[in-house]
Design an enzyme around this catalytic site. Structure first.
Site, mmCIF file in Angstrom:
data_model
loop_
_atom_site.group_PDB
_atom_site.id
_atom_site.type_symbol
_atom_site.label_atom_id
_atom_site.label_comp_id
_atom_site.label_asym_id
_atom_site.label_seq_id
_atom_site.Cartn_x
_atom_site.Cartn_y
_atom_site.Cartn_z
ATOM 1 N N THR A 9 -5.446 -11.902 3.596
ATOM 2 C CA THR A 9 -6.609 -11.251 2.973
ATOM 3 C C THR A 9 -7.734 -12.259 2.689
ATOM 4 O O THR A 9 -8.778 -11.867 2.174
ATOM 5 C CB THR A 9 -6.203 -10.591 1.645
ATOM 6 N N ASN A 41 -5.223 -10.270 -3.728
ATOM 7 C CA ASN A 41 -4.882 -9.729 -2.401
ATOM 8 C C ASN A 41 -4.430 -8.274 -2.532
ATOM 9 O O ASN A 41 -4.479 -7.520 -1.562
ATOM 10 C CB ASN A 41 -3.786 -10.562 -1.705
ATOM 11 N N GLN A 93 2.007 -6.106 -3.362
ATOM 12 C CA GLN A 93 2.441 -6.284 -1.970
ATOM 13 C C GLN A 93 3.688 -5.398 -1.737
ATOM 14 O O GLN A 93 3.923 -4.468 -2.480
ATOM 15 C CB GLN A 93 2.738 -7.744 -1.636
ATOM 16 N N GLY A 118 -0.341 13.809 -2.759
ATOM 17 C CA GLY A 118 -1.784 13.616 -2.887
ATOM 18 C C GLY A 118 -2.033 12.479 -3.849
ATOM 19 O O GLY A 118 -1.121 12.070 -4.591
ATOM 20 N N GLY A 146 -4.466 -4.326 -3.727
ATOM 21 C CA GLY A 146 -5.459 -3.270 -3.964
ATOM 22 C C GLY A 146 -4.704 -2.028 -4.380
ATOM 23 O O GLY A 146 -4.022 -1.420 -3.565
ATOM 24 N N HIS A 147 -4.753 -1.695 -5.658
ATOM 25 C CA HIS A 147 -3.983 -0.560 -6.179
ATOM 26 C C HIS A 147 -4.950 0.537 -6.624
ATOM 27 O O HIS A 147 -5.801 0.307 -7.476
ATOM 28 C CB HIS A 147 -3.114 -0.999 -7.356
ATOM 29 N N ASP A 197 0.804 -1.221 0.000
ATOM 30 C CA ASP A 197 0.000 0.000 0.000
ATOM 31 C C ASP A 197 0.837 1.271 0.000
ATOM 32 O O ASP A 197 0.440 2.295 0.566
ATOM 33 C CB ASP A 197 -0.977 0.008 1.199
ATOM 34 N N ALA A 225 1.419 3.096 -2.507
ATOM 35 C CA ALA A 225 0.961 3.915 -3.651
ATOM 36 C C ALA A 225 1.694 3.526 -4.933
ATOM 37 O O ALA A 225 1.999 4.362 -5.778
ATOM 38 C CB ALA A 225 1.065 5.419 -3.389
ATOM 39 N N LYS A 226 1.906 2.216 -5.076
ATOM 40 C CA LYS A 226 2.496 1.685 -6.310
ATOM 41 C C LYS A 226 1.569 1.966 -7.490
ATOM 42 O O LYS A 226 2.008 2.325 -8.574
ATOM 43 C CB LYS A 226 2.711 0.163 -6.186
ATOM 44 N N ARG A 256 2.939 -29.049 -6.351
ATOM 45 C CA ARG A 256 2.865 -29.529 -7.735
ATOM 46 C C ARG A 256 1.693 -30.431 -8.083
ATOM 47 O O ARG A 256 1.015 -30.207 -9.079
ATOM 48 C CB ARG A 256 4.181 -30.237 -8.155
ATOM 49 N N ASP A 309 2.140 14.507 2.349
ATOM 50 C CA ASP A 309 1.139 15.478 2.832
ATOM 51 C C ASP A 309 0.474 15.031 4.134
ATOM 52 O O ASP A 309 -0.002 15.869 4.907
ATOM 53 C CB ASP A 309 0.058 15.692 1.760
HETATM 54 P P1 GDP Z 1 -0.716 0.371 -3.548
HETATM 55 O O1 GDP Z 1 -1.299 -0.915 -3.071
HETATM 56 O O2 GDP Z 1 0.748 0.456 -3.286
HETATM 57 O O3 GDP Z 1 -1.041 0.693 -4.981
HETATM 58 O O4 GDP Z 1 -1.372 1.528 -2.653
HETATM 59 P P2 GDP Z 1 -2.937 1.667 -2.263
HETATM 60 O O5 GDP Z 1 -3.665 2.149 -3.452
HETATM 61 O O6 GDP Z 1 -3.417 0.442 -1.599
HETATM 62 O O7 GDP Z 1 -2.848 2.760 -1.121
HETATM 63 C C1 GDP Z 1 -2.393 4.052 -1.338
HETATM 64 C C2 GDP Z 1 -3.547 5.034 -1.012
HETATM 65 O O8 GDP Z 1 -3.024 6.341 -0.871
HETATM 66 C C3 GDP Z 1 -4.591 5.136 -2.099
HETATM 67 O O9 GDP Z 1 -5.827 5.392 -1.520
HETATM 68 C C4 GDP Z 1 -4.113 6.332 -2.932
HETATM 69 O O10 GDP Z 1 -5.154 6.977 -3.647
HETATM 70 C C5 GDP Z 1 -3.582 7.218 -1.844
HETATM 71 N N1 GDP Z 1 -2.454 8.086 -2.234
HETATM 72 C C6 GDP Z 1 -1.492 7.840 -3.142
HETATM 73 N N2 GDP Z 1 -0.542 8.796 -3.092
HETATM 74 C C7 GDP Z 1 -0.929 9.656 -2.129
HETATM 75 C C8 GDP Z 1 -0.349 10.839 -1.580
HETATM 76 O O11 GDP Z 1 0.734 11.277 -1.948
HETATM 77 N N3 GDP Z 1 -1.041 11.448 -0.564
HETATM 78 C C9 GDP Z 1 -2.225 10.985 -0.103
HETATM 79 N N4 GDP Z 1 -2.816 11.658 0.881
HETATM 80 N N5 GDP Z 1 -2.792 9.866 -0.586
HETATM 81 C C10 GDP Z 1 -2.151 9.215 -1.586
HETATM 82 P P1 IMO Z 2 -0.794 -4.176 -2.269
HETATM 83 O O1 IMO Z 2 -0.363 -4.696 -3.626
HETATM 84 C C1 IMO Z 2 -0.852 -4.676 2.058
HETATM 85 C C2 IMO Z 2 -0.661 -8.784 3.560
HETATM 86 C C3 IMO Z 2 -1.896 -9.271 4.293
HETATM 87 C C4 IMO Z 2 -1.261 -10.227 5.281
HETATM 88 C C5 IMO Z 2 -0.136 -10.866 4.452
HETATM 89 C C6 IMO Z 2 -0.499 -12.215 3.852
HETATM 90 O O2 IMO Z 2 -2.092 -3.476 -2.276
HETATM 91 O O3 IMO Z 2 0.309 -3.392 -1.648
HETATM 92 P P2 IMO Z 2 -2.037 -12.899 1.795
HETATM 93 O O4 IMO Z 2 -3.505 -12.723 1.577
HETATM 94 O O5 IMO Z 2 -1.177 -12.282 0.749
HETATM 95 O O6 IMO Z 2 -1.640 -14.326 2.057
HETATM 96 O O7 IMO Z 2 -1.748 -12.122 3.189
HETATM 97 O O8 IMO Z 2 0.157 -9.944 3.415
HETATM 98 N N1 IMO Z 2 -0.911 -8.256 2.195
HETATM 99 C C7 IMO Z 2 -0.919 -6.943 1.885
HETATM 100 N N2 IMO Z 2 -0.812 -5.873 2.690
HETATM 101 N N3 IMO Z 2 -0.959 -4.525 0.717
HETATM 102 C C8 IMO Z 2 -1.042 -5.599 -0.086
HETATM 103 O O9 IMO Z 2 -1.042 -5.518 -1.435
HETATM 104 C C9 IMO Z 2 -1.064 -6.890 0.497
HETATM 105 N N4 IMO Z 2 -1.163 -8.143 0.005
HETATM 106 C C10 IMO Z 2 -1.046 -8.970 1.065
HETATM 107 O O10 IMO Z 2 -2.549 -8.206 4.954
HETATM 108 O O11 IMO Z 2 -0.653 -9.519 6.336
HETATM 109 MG MG MG Z 3 -2.819 -1.614 -1.790
#
Ligand code: GDP
Ligand code: IMO
Ligand code: MG
Length: 429
Positions: free
Chosen positions: A131, A38, A228, A419, A40-41, A13, A15-16, A145, A337
């Site tokens: 997840t 699993n 992840q 942001g 969420g981007h 999470d 912000a990839k 396998r 921010d």
């Molecule tokens: P990912 O899994 O690495 O793609 O990240 P997520 O999307 O799960 O989580 C990042 C969250 O932060 C999302 O809700 C984005 O919209 C938000 N976000 C991304 N960049 C920024 C930032 O610079 N500032 C703020 N406040 N939110 C951001």
């Molecule tokens: P993104 O791509 C944050 C965490 C789960 C748990 C552990 C194992 O959005 O960054 P799993 O279901 O993969 O066997 O769970 O990994 N986890 C993540 N945490 N962002 C993710 O993906 C994750 N994918 C798995 O919360 O701790």
């Molecule tokens: Mg995510």
């Protein structure tokens, strides 16, 4: 040499998704190479928000090929639901997406979710906090396998029917032994359901490895989208509180079939603070008002499961380790921010474990559980940074903070995000 990779340097999470979307326009192909639904981007572009899970973050633009490569574990039901949401949220219709799915990717079945639920429940307080998407149990079958099914096999009905009959019988035996309340699965019903998905999947299924090798030879611009975070890597992360694949930079070659030497630039994304979802050690976690303030300001609730994320100060020991592990050339520091308005900001520059100070990231989760953060305290900034577009727009204390975390992590900071929107990005040249 024309590939770029975006990987997370923390526990996910980071912000990839935002960075993949930002860079996708300069590339011809975006590749997801590990994990499954699993992930969420979040992509925020042109006033629209897309929450992508299995689909690569280039999917909103049909002029870019989106590849789900070999290392991904694919839940076809979740895939089609996500394609439906994509269109409902203002993206392309399923018939218009430019999607290629590897025939070598492994398939998630309902028994994977059931098995995971039983295993996690039995672990009680020691649960991994997954997840619940059947990710670990599908990878477990892949490594084992004999009871695994790959996407290509879904397209061979007689073979699939025979294989699922055997697998489902075996799963029913095991799951009934583990949980007497478990309701056995019906192999014929699962086969019918998955043959239905196979028909819809067929136009997308291809040998993505051959496709990517040709793309590399033709010098096409490829963007690898990590999922992840590096500290969730099954070999190098906080084992056993990890995901079941190589989610650090180490996984790009294994998951895509493209050697890492083709990667020209590897961007390591790290939040300006730390978050973690699920169980396992998190040295800088703040179970106090400051942690709560970060969670509220950063809206730190899981995209996939909605769980509140655990929050804390930036951990330069962990991020430096992840940057070295993956070979990050440059850092993208995101959600800066969120720290606006804090009087002071802390950075963990070392761990103290049983009286010994170290900057090495320990192998054992129990050592990490005992580690105490050694903090450097920096002055905060009161200004709102969300409108900053240039490095020089940032308050001086924010610039110092970014330079300190980059310095401690041992990599230059090439990007700062202030942001969720594409526009809210500072690129340092
Ligand atoms: P990912 O899994 O690495 O793609 O990240 P997520 O999307 O799960 O989580 C990042 C969250 O932060 C999302 O809700 C984005 O919209 C938000 N976000 C991304 N960049 C920024 C930032 O610079 N500032 C703020 N406040 N939110 C951001
Ligand atoms: P993104 O791509 C944050 C965490 C789960 C748990 C552990 C194992 O959005 O960054 P799993 O279901 O993969 O066997 O769970 O990994 N986890 C993540 N945490 N962002 C993710 O993906 C994750 N994918 C798995 O919360 O701790
Ligand atoms: Mg995510």
């Amino acid at each position: 040499m024309s590939a770029t990779a975006v990987i997370g340097l923390q526990w996910g999470d980071e912000a990839k998704g935002k960075f993949v979307d930002l860079l996708a326009g300069e590339h011809e192909i975006v590749v997801r190479y590990l994990g499954g639904n699993n992930a969420g981007h979040t992509v925020v572009a042109d006033g629209k928000t897309f929450k992508l899970s299995l689909l690569p973050s280039g999917i909103t633009d049909p002029s870019i090929a989106s590849v789900i490569a070999t290392g991904v574990v694919l839940n076809p039901k979740a895939l089609f639901e996500e394609l439906g949401r994509l269109e409902a949220d203002g993206g392309p219709a399923a018939g218009d997406v430019n999607l290629k799915i590897s025939d070598r990717a492994h398939v998630i079945f309902p028994y994977h979710m059931a098995e995971e639920a039983i295993l996690e429940k039995r672990r009680g307080d020691e649960a991994i906090g997954t997840t619940m998407r059947g990710i670990g149990t599908c990878y477990r079958d892949k490594a084992g396998r004999t009871h695994a099914v790959r996407v290509g096999e879904l397209l061979r009905p007689d073979h699939l029917k025979a294989k699922l009959a055997e697998i489902v019988e075996y799963k029913n035996l095991i799951l009934t032994a583990l949980d007497p309340a478990f309701e056995p699965f019906d192999a014929a019903a699962i086969t019918d359901e998955y043959l239905g998905y196979a028909k819809k999947l067929k136009p997308f299924v291809t040998d993505t490895t051959a496709y990517l090798h040709k793309a590399v030879d033709a010098n096409k611009k490829i963007l690898f989208e990590g999922a992840q975070g590096s500290l969730l890597d099954v070999d190098h992360g906080t084992f056993p509180y990890v995901t079941s694949s190589n989610s650090s930079g180490c996984g790009i070659h294994a998951g895509s079939g493209v050697p890492e030497r083709y990667i020209e630039k590897l961007i390591g994304v790290a939040k300006a603070y730390t978050t973690r979802v699920g169980g396992g050690p998190c040295v800088t976690e703040l179970n106090n008002e400051t942690g709560e303030r970060i969670r509220t300001r950063g809206n730190e609730f899981g995209t996939v499961t909605g769980r509140p994320r655990r929050c804390g100060w930036f951990d330069a020991v962990a991020v430096g380790y992840a940057a070295r592990l993956g070979g990050a050339d440059t850092l993208a520091v995101t959600l800066l921010d969120v720290l606006d308005g804090f009087e002071e900001v802390l950075v963990c520059e070392a761990y103290e474990i049983d009286g010994v100070v170290t900057t090495d990231f320990p192998a054992d989760a129990s050592d990490l559980e005992r580690a105490k953060p050694v903090y450097r305290t920096l002055p905060g900034w009161s200004e709102d940074t969300t409108a900053c577009r240039d490095w020089s727009d940032l308050p001086a204390n924010a610039r110092t903070y970014v330079e300190v975390i980059g310095g401690l992590a041992g990599r230059p900071v090439g990007y700062v995000s202030v942001g969720p929107d594409r526009e809210q990005t500072i690129v340092r040249r």
